[in-house]
Structures are given as C-alpha cells and as structure tokens.
Design a protein around this motif. Structure first.
Motif, PDB file in Angstrom:
ATOM      1  N   GLY A  53      -8.200 -18.580  -4.463  1.00 25.97           N
ATOM      2  CA  GLY A  53      -9.405 -19.381  -4.386  1.00 25.97           C
ATOM      3  C   GLY A  53      -9.622 -19.888  -2.975  1.00 25.97           C
ATOM      4  O   GLY A  53      -8.792 -19.702  -2.084  1.00 25.97           O
ATOM      5  N   ASP A  54     -10.746 -20.550  -2.763  1.00 25.13           N
ATOM      6  CA  ASP A  54     -11.082 -21.038  -1.430  1.00 25.13           C
ATOM      7  C   ASP A  54     -10.068 -22.050  -0.906  1.00 25.13           C
ATOM      8  O   ASP A  54      -9.911 -22.205   0.308  1.00 25.13           O
ATOM      9  CB  ASP A  54     -12.476 -21.668  -1.433  1.00 25.13           C
ATOM     10  CG  ASP A  54     -13.580 -20.623  -1.453  1.00 25.13           C
ATOM     11  OD1 ASP A  54     -13.279 -19.454  -1.143  1.00 25.13           O
ATOM     12  OD2 ASP A  54     -14.730 -20.969  -1.781  1.00 25.13           O
ATOM     13  N   GLU A  55      -9.394 -22.747  -1.810  1.00 29.18           N
ATOM     14  CA  GLU A  55      -8.437 -23.752  -1.348  1.00 29.18           C
ATOM     15  C   GLU A  55      -7.293 -23.107  -0.572  1.00 29.18           C
ATOM     16  O   GLU A  55      -6.669 -23.749   0.280  1.00 29.18           O
ATOM     17  CB  GLU A  55      -7.878 -24.547  -2.536  1.00 29.18           C
ATOM     18  CG  GLU A  55      -6.897 -23.812  -3.436  1.00 29.18           C
ATOM     19  CD  GLU A  55      -7.533 -22.810  -4.383  1.00 29.18           C
ATOM     20  OE1 GLU A  55      -6.808 -22.039  -5.025  1.00 29.18           O
ATOM     21  OE2 GLU A  55      -8.785 -22.815  -4.476  1.00 29.18           O
ATOM     22  N   ARG A  88      -9.572 -21.329   2.868  1.00 29.19           N
ATOM     23  CA  ARG A  88     -10.828 -21.922   3.329  1.00 29.19           C
ATOM     24  C   ARG A  88     -10.924 -21.860   4.851  1.00 29.19           C
ATOM     25  O   ARG A  88      -9.897 -21.916   5.551  1.00 29.19           O
ATOM     26  CB  ARG A  88     -10.956 -23.364   2.858  1.00 29.19           C
ATOM     27  CG  ARG A  88      -9.927 -24.320   3.412  1.00 29.19           C
ATOM     28  CD  ARG A  88     -10.112 -25.727   2.831  1.00 29.19           C
ATOM     29  NE  ARG A  88      -9.157 -26.680   3.370  1.00 29.19           N
ATOM     30  CZ  ARG A  88      -7.955 -26.889   2.896  1.00 29.19           C
ATOM     31  NH1 ARG A  88      -7.550 -26.202   1.838  1.00 29.19           N
ATOM     32  NH2 ARG A  88      -7.132 -27.772   3.450  1.00 29.19           N
ATOM     33  N   ASN A 118      -4.143 -16.563  -8.608  1.00 27.97           N
ATOM     34  CA  ASN A 118      -5.103 -17.433  -9.296  1.00 27.97           C
ATOM     35  C   ASN A 118      -6.105 -16.561 -10.062  1.00 27.97           C
ATOM     36  O   ASN A 118      -7.020 -15.996  -9.458  1.00 27.97           O
ATOM     37  CB  ASN A 118      -5.826 -18.305  -8.271  1.00 27.97           C
ATOM     38  CG  ASN A 118      -6.870 -19.225  -8.895  1.00 27.97           C
ATOM     39  OD1 ASN A 118      -7.105 -19.183 -10.103  1.00 27.97           O
ATOM     40  ND2 ASN A 118      -7.502 -20.052  -8.085  1.00 27.97           N
ATOM     41  N   HIS A 121      -8.600 -17.184 -11.584  1.00 24.70           N
ATOM     42  CA  HIS A 121      -9.981 -17.646 -11.461  1.00 24.70           C
ATOM     43  C   HIS A 121     -10.493 -17.545 -10.015  1.00 24.70           C
ATOM     44  O   HIS A 121     -11.637 -17.919  -9.739  1.00 24.70           O
ATOM     45  CB  HIS A 121     -10.092 -19.098 -11.931  1.00 24.70           C
ATOM     46  CG  HIS A 121      -9.609 -19.310 -13.340  1.00 24.70           C
ATOM     47  ND1 HIS A 121     -10.261 -18.778 -14.436  1.00 24.70           N
ATOM     48  CD2 HIS A 121      -8.523 -19.971 -13.820  1.00 24.70           C
ATOM     49  CE1 HIS A 121      -9.602 -19.106 -15.535  1.00 24.70           C
ATOM     50  NE2 HIS A 121      -8.557 -19.833 -15.191  1.00 24.70           N
ATOM     51  N   GLY A 122      -9.673 -17.052  -9.103  1.00 19.70           N
ATOM     52  CA  GLY A 122     -10.088 -16.913  -7.709  1.00 19.70           C
ATOM     53  C   GLY A 122     -11.147 -15.830  -7.556  1.00 19.70           C
ATOM     54  O   GLY A 122     -11.199 -14.876  -8.334  1.00 19.70           O
ATOM     55  N   ASP A 123     -11.979 -15.977  -6.537  1.00 16.13           N
ATOM     56  CA  ASP A 123     -13.036 -14.982  -6.316  1.00 16.13           C
ATOM     57  C   ASP A 123     -12.803 -14.151  -5.064  1.00 16.13           C
ATOM     58  O   ASP A 123     -13.688 -13.423  -4.622  1.00 16.13           O
ATOM     59  CB  ASP A 123     -14.415 -15.654  -6.254  1.00 16.13           C
ATOM     60  CG  ASP A 123     -14.574 -16.580  -5.066  1.00 16.13           C
ATOM     61  OD1 ASP A 123     -13.620 -16.747  -4.283  1.00 16.13           O
ATOM     62  OD2 ASP A 123     -15.678 -17.148  -4.908  1.00 16.13           O
ATOM     63  N   THR A 124     -11.608 -14.250  -4.486  1.00 18.21           N
ATOM     64  CA  THR A 124     -11.234 -13.443  -3.325  1.00 18.21           C
ATOM     65  C   THR A 124     -10.004 -12.617  -3.656  1.00 18.21           C
ATOM     66  O   THR A 124      -8.992 -13.154  -4.111  1.00 18.21           O
ATOM     67  CB  THR A 124     -10.926 -14.336  -2.105  1.00 18.21           C
ATOM     68  OG1 THR A 124     -12.112 -14.997  -1.681  1.00 18.21           O
ATOM     69  CG2 THR A 124     -10.384 -13.517  -0.935  1.00 18.21           C
TER      70      THR A 124
END
Length: 223
Positions: A83-85, A88, A108, A110-113
């Motif tokens: 994720g972005d966390e 970032r 993750n 649910h991550g989008d990367t």
C-alpha cells in the motif's frame, strides 16, 4: 492462474516458451537461477531459499512467475502487493524493508501497487529477451487484478563510473535522456517503466553506490 505460451527467438530461430506461475516442484530450478545469476562474491545467503519461495506461492501466487524454454526453467520474477504507506512519495524505503527480506510476510492483499522483489534470468538464456517477457507478463497481472501500478527498485550498475561527477538522481536523468546507458535502467525503460526517483541505501551494491532506481509502470485501465 497464469499461463502464456509463446515463441522467443534465438537469432532467427523461434523457440517455444511458457510463462506460468511457479510451484513447489520448481524450487530447485528457481534456486539454480539465483546461483547462476548472482555468483560469488555475491553472498549465497541472499539467494532464494525454500522458505522464501514457499511464502511466495502461499501469500501471493499471482506474483510468482517463471519462464520455461524447451521445458527448462530459464528465469523467474516475483512480486508482492504493498500500500501507499510502504512506498509513499518522500518516504525512503529499502529493498529489505519493502520485501521483508524476500520473505514477503508483509504482503498486503489490499494494496494497489505490485512491488517487484526480483527478476532473474539464467545467463545462458539472456539473449532470448526473457526478462522483457517476464516484465510484460507481470503487467498482465497488474491489469487482471485491477491494480494501480507496478513499482520496483533496480540496480544502477553503471553509476559508480560517474559518481564523482554527478548525483544518483542526475545519473538516472542522464540515462533517461539518452546521454548515458545503464544495463538495468535502460532495460527497464525498454520494458515501459518510467522513473520515480532514486533511493539511497536501497541495497548493498557497490556498483550502484547502494542506490536503487525506483521505476514504475502505471495500469492504463486503472479507474
């Protein structure tokens, strides 16, 4: 699961190949790829081990790809979702941190990367363009899963030759501008990746002066 049949070219000779998800039965071949791709003095403890590979196929099998040529495993590519966390902008990260040292326990779902942990091709097969086919296939995974992008840090093995004249960021800009060539950065550009920036102390690599070139591919279908 992923399976793509295609032909790669040895000069003008078409050679059948298959890109697919790797499985437990492939572990010895995957470790052999690492051994041949990163020979001593590269530390053997940094090659994939069976626990890491087991995590790859258990936690994120979609991101565990290999390519066979005439039935022989010749290369592999591994990723995880973040994720972005974790990545970032302005947040320095290392390969060790973002991939959990290759164990990807921090995957993750649910991550989008999709973050690239590794791409390796056996030296005797590199003239066939397998690395690019693996990269393009991982883009397929990004699209299929509806992810925002693929991201990863690559070595800049030519940087040590210019480190006294320019910063790592300036070196990356010079390669993108075509003023310099770097075997890894130029390869990623040819695969459609675009630069995001550089990360200091990204990995232990004297040729790169320990920098990593962060480069992404954005999903053109992402909403």
């Amino acid at each position: 699961m992923y399976r793509k049949e295609l032909y790669v070219f040895d000069g003008s000779l078409p050679v059948p190949a298959v890109i697919r998800n790797y499985e437990q039965r492939d572990f010895p071949g995957l470790i052999a790829i690492q051994q041949e791709s990163f020979p001593p003095p590269f530390p053997p403890e940094l090659w994939w081990n069976t626990e890491q590979l087991g995590n790859h196929i258990r936690l994120f099998p979609e991101g565990a790809l290999c390519i066979e040529v005439d039935g022989q495993i010749a290369g592999s590519m591994t990723g995880l979702l973040v994720g972005d966390e974790a990545v970032r902008p302005g947040h320095a990260h290392t390969w060790e941190e973002v991939t959990d040292g290759g164990y990807i326990c921090n995957h993750n779902p649910h991550g989008d990367t999709l973050y690239v942990a590794d791409i390796s091709v056996r030296p005797t097969y590199r003239k066939l363009g397998l690395g690019k086919w693996l990269m393009l296939s991982m883009y397929d995974v990004v699209v299929q899963l509806g992810l925002r992008r693929l991201l990863g840090g690559g070595r800049m093995p030519g940087y040590h030759l210019h480190s006294e004249q320019m910063t790592a960021g300036e070196y990356l800009e010079a390669v993108v501008a075509g003023k310099l060539k770097d075997p890894i950065v130029t390869f990623m550009l040819r695969c459609g990746r675009t630069p995001v920036g550089v990360a200091a102390n990204y990995l232990e690599d004297e040729e790169s002066c320990h920098y990593g070139a962060l480069m992404e591919w954005r999903n053109p279908f992402y909403k």
